[in-house]
Design a protein around this motif. Structure first.
Motif, PDB file in Angstrom:
ATOM      1  N   ILE A  25       0.817  -1.209   0.000  1.00  0.00           N
ATOM      2  CA  ILE A  25       0.000   0.000   0.000  1.00  0.00           C
ATOM      3  C   ILE A  25       0.851   1.261   0.000  1.00  0.00           C
ATOM      4  O   ILE A  25       0.476   2.268  -0.565  1.00  0.00           O
ATOM      5  CB  ILE A  25      -0.944  -0.009   1.227  1.00  0.00           C
ATOM      6  CG1 ILE A  25      -1.953  -1.141   1.079  1.00  0.00           C
ATOM      7  CG2 ILE A  25      -1.647   1.321   1.398  1.00  0.00           C
ATOM      8  CD1 ILE A  25      -2.805  -1.363   2.293  1.00  0.00           C
ATOM      9  N   GLY A  26       2.031   1.192   0.597  1.00  0.00           N
ATOM     10  CA  GLY A  26       2.851   2.380   0.804  1.00  0.00           C
ATOM     11  C   GLY A  26       3.152   3.173  -0.451  1.00  0.00           C
ATOM     12  O   GLY A  26       3.136   4.392  -0.436  1.00  0.00           O
ATOM     13  N   GLU A  27       3.429   2.518  -1.524  1.00  0.00           N
ATOM     14  CA  GLU A  27       3.768   3.199  -2.774  1.00  0.00           C
ATOM     15  C   GLU A  27       2.641   3.078  -3.792  1.00  0.00           C
ATOM     16  O   GLU A  27       2.885   3.104  -4.999  1.00  0.00           O
ATOM     17  CB  GLU A  27       5.066   2.610  -3.342  1.00  0.00           C
ATOM     18  CG  GLU A  27       6.260   2.766  -2.424  1.00  0.00           C
ATOM     19  CD  GLU A  27       6.618   4.222  -2.150  1.00  0.00           C
ATOM     20  OE1 GLU A  27       6.571   5.040  -3.091  1.00  0.00           O
ATOM     21  OE2 GLU A  27       6.919   4.533  -0.991  1.00  0.00           O
ATOM     22  N   MET A  28       1.424   2.953  -3.314  1.00  0.00           N
ATOM     23  CA  MET A  28       0.276   2.759  -4.188  1.00  0.00           C
ATOM     24  C   MET A  28       0.132   3.944  -5.149  1.00  0.00           C
ATOM     25  O   MET A  28       0.041   5.089  -4.740  1.00  0.00           O
ATOM     26  CB  MET A  28      -1.000   2.612  -3.363  1.00  0.00           C
ATOM     27  CG  MET A  28      -2.228   2.330  -4.198  1.00  0.00           C
ATOM     28  SD  MET A  28      -3.678   2.033  -3.160  1.00  0.00           S
ATOM     29  CE  MET A  28      -4.356   3.669  -3.032  1.00  0.00           C
ATOM     30  N   SER A  29       0.128   3.621  -6.435  1.00  0.00           N
ATOM     31  CA  SER A  29      -0.075   4.616  -7.480  1.00  0.00           C
ATOM     32  C   SER A  29      -1.101   4.059  -8.448  1.00  0.00           C
ATOM     33  O   SER A  29      -1.038   2.885  -8.834  1.00  0.00           O
ATOM     34  CB  SER A  29       1.244   4.901  -8.190  1.00  0.00           C
ATOM     35  OG  SER A  29       1.054   5.833  -9.222  1.00  0.00           O
ATOM     36  N   LEU A  30      -2.056   4.889  -8.829  1.00  0.00           N
ATOM     37  CA  LEU A  30      -3.165   4.404  -9.639  1.00  0.00           C
ATOM     38  C   LEU A  30      -2.763   3.983 -11.048  1.00  0.00           C
ATOM     39  O   LEU A  30      -3.289   3.006 -11.573  1.00  0.00           O
ATOM     40  CB  LEU A  30      -4.269   5.460  -9.706  1.00  0.00           C
ATOM     41  CG  LEU A  30      -4.958   5.780  -8.382  1.00  0.00           C
ATOM     42  CD1 LEU A  30      -6.070   6.795  -8.603  1.00  0.00           C
ATOM     43  CD2 LEU A  30      -5.501   4.537  -7.714  1.00  0.00           C
ATOM     44  N   ALA A  31      -1.860   4.697 -11.687  1.00  0.00           N
ATOM     45  CA  ALA A  31      -1.500   4.368 -13.073  1.00  0.00           C
ATOM     46  C   ALA A  31      -0.876   2.974 -13.190  1.00  0.00           C
ATOM     47  O   ALA A  31      -1.347   2.163 -14.003  1.00  0.00           O
ATOM     48  CB  ALA A  31      -0.593   5.443 -13.654  1.00  0.00           C
ATOM     49  N   PRO A  32       0.144   2.638 -12.402  1.00  0.00           N
ATOM     50  CA  PRO A  32       0.692   1.282 -12.508  1.00  0.00           C
ATOM     51  C   PRO A  32      -0.315   0.205 -12.082  1.00  0.00           C
ATOM     52  O   PRO A  32      -0.350  -0.885 -12.655  1.00  0.00           O
ATOM     53  CB  PRO A  32       1.904   1.278 -11.574  1.00  0.00           C
ATOM     54  CG  PRO A  32       2.209   2.695 -11.289  1.00  0.00           C
ATOM     55  CD  PRO A  32       0.948   3.474 -11.527  1.00  0.00           C
TER      56      PRO A  32
END
Length: 186
Positions: free
Chosen positions: A26-33
């Motif tokens: 969750i920590g580096e959650m980014s929608l595009a990837p």
């Protein structure tokens, strides 16, 4: 005319989001990837879930153990112990295992980034404590005592689960869980 969101597609996408977060964190959650990995677009994630924070909140809600169901109908301390042991088995060996892994991530992130994760972490803790406390209240414990005992169960089992993930010492941790559950109603 705006289209109405397809609830079936939304539910399937939410399940995929939970799977993705369990695998990637969750920590580096980014929608595009995330969207690319799920075979959709960032626009569709936003269409179904609003924004990143709401997507996370809904993923946590979808992955939360259904404690109300596990503790429904409990009318004695022996039944409570049995329900809590079922909860422990589900957390450590059953379908709830991956869900607690997500919860542990959110709780850890809430410590260092309370602005982003604090509300989700708080809600995740409360919704687990509330049904257990309600059951304990029905068993005759005072409201404050029931909440303290429910906290012991929820936080204690969560900590033991984390211990089992780190050490993989199942027999020691299972024995500790049995002691904790007994202490909660002892």
């Amino acid at each position: 005319m705006a289209r109405t969101a397809d609830p079936g597609k939304r539910e399937a996408l939410l399940n995929d989001v939970v799977d993705y977060l369990e695998q990637h964190g969750i920590g580096e959650m980014s929608l595009a990837p995330m969207a690319q990995a799920l075979g959709t677009s960032k626009r569709m994630l936003l269409y179904y879930f609003g924004d990143r924070a709401e997507l996370l909140a809904q993923a946590l809600e979808a992955s939360r153990p259904q404690l109300g169901e596990m503790f429904a109908g409990v009318t004695s301390t022996d039944e409570f112990v049995a329900a809590a042991r079922t909860l422990w088995r589900e957390l450590t060996r059953g379908g709830e295992r991956r869900n607690v892994r997500l919860l542990l991530q959110v709780l850890s992130l809430a410590i260092t980034d309370p602005q982003t994760y604090g509300a989700a972490a708080q809600t995740s803790v409360e919704v687990m404590i509330d049904p257990i406390a309600a059951t304990l209240t029905q068993l005759g414990y005072g409201v404050d005592d029931a909440r303290a005992r429910a906290t012991l169960v929820v936080s204690g089992l969560r900590g033991l689960f984390q211990d089992s993930l780190v050490t993989e010492d199942r027999s020691r941790v299972d024995a500790a869980a049995a002691l904790l559950i007994a202490a909660a109603v002892g």
